[in-house]
Design a protein around this motif. Structure first.
Motif, mmCIF file in Angstrom:
data_model
loop_
_atom_site.group_PDB
_atom_site.id
_atom_site.type_symbol
_atom_site.label_atom_id
_atom_site.label_comp_id
_atom_site.label_asym_id
_atom_site.label_seq_id
_atom_site.Cartn_x
_atom_site.Cartn_y
_atom_site.Cartn_z
ATOM 1 N N ILE A 129 -8.649 -10.694 -30.305
ATOM 2 C CA ILE A 129 -7.939 -11.004 -29.067
ATOM 3 C C ILE A 129 -6.541 -11.489 -29.439
ATOM 4 C CG2 ILE A 129 -9.932 -11.508 -27.622
ATOM 5 C CD1 ILE A 129 -9.541 -14.489 -28.326
ATOM 6 N N GLU A 130 -5.622 -11.399 -28.475
ATOM 7 C CA GLU A 130 -4.239 -11.787 -28.736
ATOM 8 C C GLU A 130 -3.960 -13.228 -28.362
ATOM 9 O OE1 GLU A 130 -1.747 -8.992 -26.745
ATOM 10 O OE2 GLU A 130 -2.487 -7.267 -27.907
ATOM 11 N N SER A 131 -4.835 -13.841 -27.575
ATOM 12 C CA SER A 131 -4.602 -15.216 -27.143
ATOM 13 C C SER A 131 -5.903 -15.812 -26.645
ATOM 14 C CB SER A 131 -3.570 -15.258 -26.013
ATOM 15 O OG SER A 131 -4.086 -14.624 -24.844
ATOM 16 N N ALA A 132 -5.926 -17.136 -26.546
ATOM 17 C CA ALA A 132 -7.089 -17.806 -25.969
ATOM 18 C C ALA A 132 -7.272 -17.426 -24.508
ATOM 19 C CB ALA A 132 -6.947 -19.317 -26.105
ATOM 20 N N GLU A 133 -6.158 -17.166 -23.801
ATOM 21 C CA GLU A 133 -6.248 -16.743 -22.399
ATOM 22 C C GLU A 133 -7.007 -15.423 -22.291
ATOM 23 O OE1 GLU A 133 -3.288 -19.795 -22.721
ATOM 24 O OE2 GLU A 133 -3.502 -17.908 -23.829
ATOM 25 N N GLU A 134 -6.666 -14.482 -23.165
ATOM 26 C CA GLU A 134 -7.425 -13.235 -23.198
ATOM 27 C C GLU A 134 -8.897 -13.510 -23.477
ATOM 28 O OE1 GLU A 134 -4.784 -9.352 -24.540
ATOM 29 O OE2 GLU A 134 -6.189 -10.255 -25.949
ATOM 30 N N GLY A 135 -9.155 -14.381 -24.442
ATOM 31 C CA GLY A 135 -10.521 -14.654 -24.839
ATOM 32 C C GLY A 135 -11.368 -15.209 -23.716
ATOM 33 N N GLY A 187 -12.875 -19.673 -16.153
ATOM 34 C CA GLY A 187 -11.703 -19.580 -15.305
ATOM 35 C C GLY A 187 -10.378 -19.799 -15.990
ATOM 36 N N SER A 188 -10.360 -20.604 -17.049
ATOM 37 C CA SER A 188 -9.108 -20.891 -17.749
ATOM 38 C C SER A 188 -9.413 -21.464 -19.120
ATOM 39 C CB SER A 188 -8.260 -21.895 -16.966
ATOM 40 O OG SER A 188 -8.875 -23.182 -16.964
ATOM 41 N N VAL A 189 -8.409 -21.413 -19.990
ATOM 42 C CA VAL A 189 -8.560 -22.008 -21.322
ATOM 43 C C VAL A 189 -8.788 -23.503 -21.208
ATOM 44 C CG1 VAL A 189 -7.426 -22.417 -23.533
ATOM 45 C CG2 VAL A 189 -7.154 -20.213 -22.394
ATOM 46 N N ALA A 190 -8.064 -24.154 -20.308
ATOM 47 C CA ALA A 190 -8.228 -25.606 -20.133
ATOM 48 C C ALA A 190 -9.660 -25.943 -19.737
ATOM 49 C CB ALA A 190 -7.249 -26.120 -19.084
ATOM 50 N N ALA A 191 -10.236 -25.141 -18.836
ATOM 51 C CA ALA A 191 -11.611 -25.394 -18.415
ATOM 52 C C ALA A 191 -12.583 -25.153 -19.568
ATOM 53 C CB ALA A 191 -11.966 -24.499 -17.222
ATOM 54 N N TYR A 192 -12.320 -24.118 -20.384
ATOM 55 C CA TYR A 192 -13.170 -23.861 -21.550
ATOM 56 C C TYR A 192 -13.124 -25.042 -22.505
ATOM 57 C CZ TYR A 192 -15.031 -21.579 -25.749
ATOM 58 O OH TYR A 192 -15.771 -21.269 -26.855
ATOM 59 N N ARG A 193 -11.918 -25.557 -22.767
ATOM 60 C CA ARG A 193 -11.793 -26.686 -23.690
ATOM 61 C C ARG A 193 -12.462 -27.933 -23.118
ATOM 62 N NH1 ARG A 193 -11.860 -25.157 -28.361
ATOM 63 N NH2 ARG A 193 -12.034 -27.410 -28.631
ATOM 64 N N ARG A 194 -12.346 -28.136 -21.803
ATOM 65 C CA ARG A 194 -13.032 -29.285 -21.200
ATOM 66 C C ARG A 194 -14.535 -29.159 -21.357
ATOM 67 N NH1 ARG A 194 -9.041 -28.674 -17.110
ATOM 68 N NH2 ARG A 194 -10.530 -27.537 -15.779
ATOM 69 N N PHE A 195 -15.026 -27.940 -21.203
ATOM 70 C CA PHE A 195 -16.459 -27.711 -21.396
ATOM 71 C C PHE A 195 -16.870 -28.062 -22.823
ATOM 72 C CE2 PHE A 195 -19.543 -24.698 -23.192
ATOM 73 C CZ PHE A 195 -20.677 -25.085 -22.507
ATOM 74 N N VAL A 196 -16.134 -27.536 -23.810
ATOM 75 C CA VAL A 196 -16.455 -27.832 -25.208
ATOM 76 C C VAL A 196 -16.418 -29.336 -25.455
ATOM 77 C CG1 VAL A 196 -15.702 -27.524 -27.598
ATOM 78 C CG2 VAL A 196 -15.636 -25.581 -26.021
ATOM 79 N N ASP A 197 -15.380 -30.006 -24.970
ATOM 80 C CA ASP A 197 -15.253 -31.450 -25.174
ATOM 81 C C ASP A 197 -16.408 -32.209 -24.524
ATOM 82 O OD1 ASP A 197 -12.915 -31.026 -26.557
ATOM 83 O OD2 ASP A 197 -11.595 -31.534 -24.882
ATOM 84 N N SER A 198 -16.830 -31.741 -23.352
ATOM 85 C CA SER A 198 -17.930 -32.434 -22.677
ATOM 86 C C SER A 198 -19.243 -32.257 -23.422
ATOM 87 C CB SER A 198 -18.062 -31.940 -21.231
ATOM 88 O OG SER A 198 -18.486 -30.588 -21.184
ATOM 89 N N VAL A 199 -19.445 -31.052 -24.001
ATOM 90 C CA VAL A 199 -20.657 -30.828 -24.805
ATOM 91 C C VAL A 199 -20.652 -31.745 -26.025
ATOM 92 C CG1 VAL A 199 -21.853 -29.167 -26.276
ATOM 93 C CG2 VAL A 199 -21.033 -28.461 -24.025
ATOM 94 N N LEU A 200 -19.522 -31.802 -26.726
ATOM 95 C CA LEU A 200 -19.438 -32.651 -27.917
ATOM 96 C C LEU A 200 -19.603 -34.117 -27.563
ATOM 97 C CD1 LEU A 200 -16.503 -30.889 -29.809
ATOM 98 C CD2 LEU A 200 -18.969 -30.619 -30.164
#
Length: 362
Positions: A129-135, A187-200
């Motif tokens: 992928i070219e960016s986290a947004e794409e991912g 929905g967004s990279v920010a939401a993905y990162r929040r999800f990861v942070d909440s799991v950790l």
């Protein structure tokens, strides 16, 4: 079009060539091999080895890489007196041995029998992928189509010396991890990162490497990593899974760029789709992502190919995918093959021996 690169990681069992039982010699095999460290690595259990290909542009290149990696792993296994088997679970009973590493030992301590019994072998596909947004756009849009990949790759019908009743029992065992399985849209990279942070933040898993979703953003590479497939008996089947996966990624990105919203299907329905795929493989009904109703597996996979047809054609993969799928349907999945050997011989050691013969390049 610049075709996205695709790479594959495969996990294998190390088995006694006579008895078919897994042998805890993975760390020994790694110690004596002179292979590139990215090509051959250890896994959670000492009864396993993992291979990895380089990023590839063409399916011919990927097929050659897969065969080379399997040959390297088979040679390392042979050096320590065992055979390499493309089996997603062990047909014969086994008491797995956790590999000697602090991380793996902590996983065993924290997760108990879930970790100790997790002697399963998967096929993980990485697509550039070219960016986290794409991912994240990809993760949100490929969700409906991951279950058919389980069916195509199904190669684990036996568990602890018995027929499990599933084509991919690995998918059931893998689902015991608290962080595994289907996921909702981000929905967004920010939401993905929040999800990861909440799991950790729950303190349940050790680290981000234990984010065992069916698909995720790779921590180490600029790729999306799709993790649903069993390790395939035949290298050609692994190429088929990788080709379909790459086409799914490209199709998702094109839909995102065109402003198309992802399917809002609930995660609970995706869990049902994954269960059905693991249960019957290519020999029963799957859930059709167009209707979320049962349909013959061959029809659903055909619908998947139609869904990604433009991406397959742009990559020059369309004809190859049809030929690979034709071969799979004619000979059956790894699960079908294992059951046929068992029905013919009544000997699970013969099932393992047959798998070792299919693991190596022809």
């Amino acid at each position: 079009m610049n075709v996205r690169t695709v790479g594959v990681e495969e996990e294998f069992l190390l088995v006694d060539a006579e008895t078919g039982r897994p042998r805890a010699v993975g760390n020994v095999a790694l110690a004596v091999t002179d292979s590139d460290e990215d090509e051959l690595t250890g896994e959670l259990h000492r009864e396993q080895l993992e291979t990895g290909t380089k990023p590839c542009h063409t399916l011919d290149q990927l097929g050659a890489e897969l065969r080379s990696a399997r040959s390297t792993a088979a040679s390392a296994a042979g050096d320590v007196g065992v055979a390499l088997a493309a089996l997603a679970t062990s047909p014969l009973p086994v008491e797995p041995t956790v590999s000697p590493s602090r991380r793996y030992e902590e996983m065993a301590r924290r997760f108990g029998r879930t970790a100790y019994e997790q002697l399963t072998c998967g096929c993980h596909v990485h697509v550039a992928i070219e960016s986290a947004e794409e991912g994240v756009a990809v993760l949100d849009r490929i969700r409906p189509w991951l279950a058919p990949l389980i069916a195509v790759s199904a190669n684990s019908p036996f568990w602890l010396g018995e027929d499990s009743g599933y084509a991919s029992y690995r998918s059931q065992v893998w689902g015991r991890w608290p962080s595994a399985g289907p996921y909702g849209p981000f929905g967004s990279v920010a939401a993905y990162r929040r999800f990861v942070d909440s799991v950790l933040a729950t303190g349940t898993v050790l680290d981000e490497g234990m984010l065992y979703l069916d698909a995720r953003l790779s921590r180490q590479h600029p790729t999306v990593e799709i993790r649903v497939a069993d390790v395939c008996r035949e290298p050609d089947d692994a190429v088929l899974v990788a080709a379909l996966t790459r086409a799914l990624v490209q199709t998702a990105i094109q839909a995102w760029r065109a402003g198309e919203e992802p399917d809002p299907v609930r995660t609970e329905v995706l869990r049902l789709a994954a269960w059905r795929a693991g249960r019957s493989g290519m020999e029963g009904d799957l859930l059709d992502p167009g209707t979320w109703r049962p349909a013959p597996a061959e029809d659903v996979v055909g619908r998947l190919i139609e869904h990604v047809r433009p991406a397959l054609e742009e990559a020059g993969d369309h004809d190859t995918v049809h030929e690979l799928l034709k071969g799979l349907l004619e000979r059956g999945t790894g699960a079908s093959r294992q059951r046929k050997v068992w029905e013919r011989t009544g000997d699970l050691a013969a099932v393992v021996s047959d798998a070792t013969s299919g693991t190596l390049p022809h």
